[in-house]
Motif scaffolding. Structure first.
Motif, PDB file in Angstrom:
ATOM      1  N   ARG A 122      -0.393   9.296  13.999  1.00 20.79           N
ATOM      2  CA  ARG A 122      -1.511  10.131  13.561  1.00 20.79           C
ATOM      3  C   ARG A 122      -2.635   9.352  12.888  1.00 20.79           C
ATOM      4  NH1 ARG A 122       3.007  12.356  11.787  1.00 20.79           N
ATOM      5  NH2 ARG A 122       2.460  12.047   9.607  1.00 20.79           N
ATOM      6  N   LEU A 123      -2.844   8.124  13.320  1.00 20.98           N
ATOM      7  CA  LEU A 123      -3.957   7.340  12.766  1.00 20.98           C
ATOM      8  C   LEU A 123      -5.233   7.699  13.520  1.00 20.98           C
ATOM      9  CD1 LEU A 123      -2.161   3.877  12.423  1.00 20.98           C
ATOM     10  CD2 LEU A 123      -2.385   5.685  10.706  1.00 20.98           C
ATOM     11  N   PHE A 124      -5.638   8.956  13.411  1.00 22.37           N
ATOM     12  CA  PHE A 124      -6.697   9.465  14.282  1.00 22.37           C
ATOM     13  C   PHE A 124      -8.052   8.822  14.011  1.00 22.37           C
ATOM     14  CE2 PHE A 124      -6.751  12.330  10.652  1.00 22.37           C
ATOM     15  CZ  PHE A 124      -8.090  12.555  10.416  1.00 22.37           C
ATOM     16  N   GLY A 136      -6.581  10.516   7.374  1.00 28.29           N
ATOM     17  CA  GLY A 136      -7.389  11.539   6.726  1.00 28.29           C
ATOM     18  C   GLY A 136      -7.125  11.690   5.245  1.00 28.29           C
ATOM     19  N   GLY A 137      -6.243  10.867   4.678  1.00 23.57           N
ATOM     20  CA  GLY A 137      -5.981  10.907   3.243  1.00 23.57           C
ATOM     21  C   GLY A 137      -6.994  10.090   2.477  1.00 23.57           C
ATOM     22  N   ASP A 138      -6.760   9.966   1.161  1.00 25.28           N
ATOM     23  CA  ASP A 138      -7.689   9.174   0.344  1.00 25.28           C
ATOM     24  C   ASP A 138      -7.080   7.857  -0.129  1.00 25.28           C
ATOM     25  OD1 ASP A 138      -5.944   9.860  -1.700  1.00 25.28           O
ATOM     26  OD2 ASP A 138      -7.419  10.963  -2.880  1.00 25.28           O
ATOM     27  N   GLY A 139      -5.882   7.531   0.368  1.00 23.92           N
ATOM     28  CA  GLY A 139      -5.260   6.260   0.026  1.00 23.92           C
ATOM     29  C   GLY A 139      -4.588   6.226  -1.327  1.00 23.92           C
ATOM     30  N   ARG A 140      -4.651   7.326  -2.067  1.00 24.38           N
ATOM     31  CA  ARG A 140      -4.091   7.312  -3.431  1.00 24.38           C
ATOM     32  C   ARG A 140      -2.791   8.091  -3.558  1.00 24.38           C
ATOM     33  NH1 ARG A 140      -9.402   8.978  -6.808  1.00 24.38           N
ATOM     34  NH2 ARG A 140      -9.234  10.723  -5.331  1.00 24.38           N
ATOM     35  N   ASP A 141      -2.508   8.935  -2.594  1.00 29.46           N
ATOM     36  CA  ASP A 141      -1.316   9.787  -2.682  1.00 29.46           C
ATOM     37  C   ASP A 141      -0.201   9.190  -1.833  1.00 29.46           C
ATOM     38  OD1 ASP A 141       0.337  11.867  -3.346  1.00 29.46           O
ATOM     39  OD2 ASP A 141      -0.472  13.232  -1.835  1.00 29.46           O
ATOM     40  N   LEU A 142       0.291   8.046  -2.284  1.00 29.00           N
ATOM     41  CA  LEU A 142       1.351   7.357  -1.547  1.00 29.00           C
ATOM     42  C   LEU A 142       2.697   7.641  -2.212  1.00 29.00           C
ATOM     43  CD1 LEU A 142      -0.303   3.859  -1.000  1.00 29.00           C
ATOM     44  CD2 LEU A 142      -0.357   5.839   0.516  1.00 29.00           C
ATOM     45  N   GLU A 194      -2.457   1.943   1.996  1.00 30.17           N
ATOM     46  CA  GLU A 194      -3.621   2.756   1.626  1.00 30.17           C
ATOM     47  C   GLU A 194      -4.522   2.991   2.833  1.00 30.17           C
ATOM     48  OE1 GLU A 194      -4.047   1.329  -3.047  1.00 30.17           O
ATOM     49  OE2 GLU A 194      -5.159   0.302  -1.473  1.00 30.17           O
ATOM     50  N   ALA A 195      -4.759   1.929   3.600  1.00 22.04           N
ATOM     51  CA  ALA A 195      -5.623   2.056   4.780  1.00 22.04           C
ATOM     52  C   ALA A 195      -5.004   2.985   5.817  1.00 22.04           C
ATOM     53  CB  ALA A 195      -5.886   0.683   5.388  1.00 22.04           C
ATOM     54  N   LEU A 196      -3.691   2.914   6.002  1.00 22.32           N
ATOM     55  CA  LEU A 196      -3.037   3.802   6.953  1.00 22.32           C
ATOM     56  C   LEU A 196      -3.169   5.263   6.515  1.00 22.32           C
ATOM     57  CD1 LEU A 196       0.242   1.818   7.742  1.00 22.32           C
ATOM     58  CD2 LEU A 196      -1.836   1.958   9.118  1.00 22.32           C
ATOM     59  N   ASP A 197      -3.042   5.507   5.221  1.00 25.97           N
ATOM     60  CA  ASP A 197      -3.216   6.860   4.723  1.00 25.97           C
ATOM     61  C   ASP A 197      -4.652   7.342   4.954  1.00 25.97           C
ATOM     62  OD1 ASP A 197      -2.198   9.194   3.170  1.00 25.97           O
ATOM     63  OD2 ASP A 197      -3.765   8.581   1.781  1.00 25.97           O
ATOM     64  N   ILE A 198      -5.611   6.470   4.709  1.00 26.11           N
ATOM     65  CA  ILE A 198      -7.012   6.813   4.947  1.00 26.11           C
ATOM     66  C   ILE A 198      -7.244   7.095   6.431  1.00 26.11           C
ATOM     67  CG2 ILE A 198      -9.362   5.871   4.915  1.00 26.11           C
ATOM     68  CD1 ILE A 198      -8.489   4.363   2.325  1.00 26.11           C
ATOM     69  N   ALA A 199      -6.618   6.310   7.294  1.00 28.76           N
ATOM     70  CA  ALA A 199      -6.777   6.507   8.740  1.00 28.76           C
ATOM     71  C   ALA A 199      -6.184   7.834   9.200  1.00 28.76           C
ATOM     72  CB  ALA A 199      -6.128   5.358   9.504  1.00 28.76           C
TER      73      ALA A 199
END
Length: 201
Positions: free
Chosen positions: A5-7, A189-195, A182-187
């Motif tokens: 899901r790295l859309f 649609g996240g903000d990279g902080r909720d890991l 963090e980058a994967l979370d951003i990719a």
């Protein structure tokens, strides 16, 4: 690591990112057999523990706003608890964050002042430049000077890599790993902080 899901990078041309980022050596050879989706190539980089190459690739693969935000996350981590000694760096980061949250010309140009205040260097300086280099480089009343498309992502990569060297960073490989998570979370649609908590150990 999960590469589903790295859309935000799914439709990116890995070959273009590799060329623009100047990726060479072992990292380049990982894509020569035709595995040319961005998530698949990124997975190979990480499996080979080529963290700096993975970071440079992600810097070019992410959209510009998302990349600048990622740079800010790394710059803040490097800043740690510098307190008053880090006020100029914090100002530069906050200028870039303000542009990410509400991109407009005034905020983008404020990023240049933030970067110049720290000598246009370090993770904070490059985070601010990552935002500033997304638009016109000329003075407001002068003919437009569009930026080279490689400037902003190069600044993102520099901010993330330099952020891993910050005085409050842990072992550098673990800091690289956290930055990539963090980058994967951003990719996605996240903000990279909720890991997940265990990802930060």
């Amino acid at each position: 690591m999960n590469f589903d899901r790295l859309f935000k990078i799914a439709d990116v041309s890995p070959a273009a990112c590799v060329e623009d980022a100047g990726i060479a050596g072992p990292a380049l050879s990982l894509g020569l057999d035709g595995v040319w989706s961005a998530p698949a190539y990124l997975a190979r980089l990480i499996d080979a523990v080529l963290w700096p190459d993975a970071i440079r690739f992600l810097a070019f693969a992410l959209p510009r706003r998302e990349g600048a935000w990622w740079a800010c996350l790394s710059a803040r981590r490097a800043l740690g608890d510098m307190g008053r000694d880090g006020r100029l760096e914090l100002n530069a980061i906050e200028a870039a964050e303000a542009w990410v949250r509400g991109p407009c010309e005034e905020r983008r140009r404020a990023c240049l002042a933030g970067a110049e205040a720290v000598g246009c260097e370090g993770a904070a300086g490059y985070a601010a430049l990552a935002a500033y280099w997304t638009g016109n480089l000329a003075q407001p009343d002068a003919p437009e000077i569009p930026p080279d498309a490689r400037l902003a992502p190069t600044a993102v990569g520099a901010a993330v890599l330099l952020g891993a060297l910050g005085r409050h960073a842990g072992p550098i490989a673990e800091t690289y790993r956290l930055a990539v998570l963090e980058a994967l979370d951003i990719a996605r649609g996240g903000d990279g902080r909720d890991l997940p908590p265990d990802s930060r150990t």
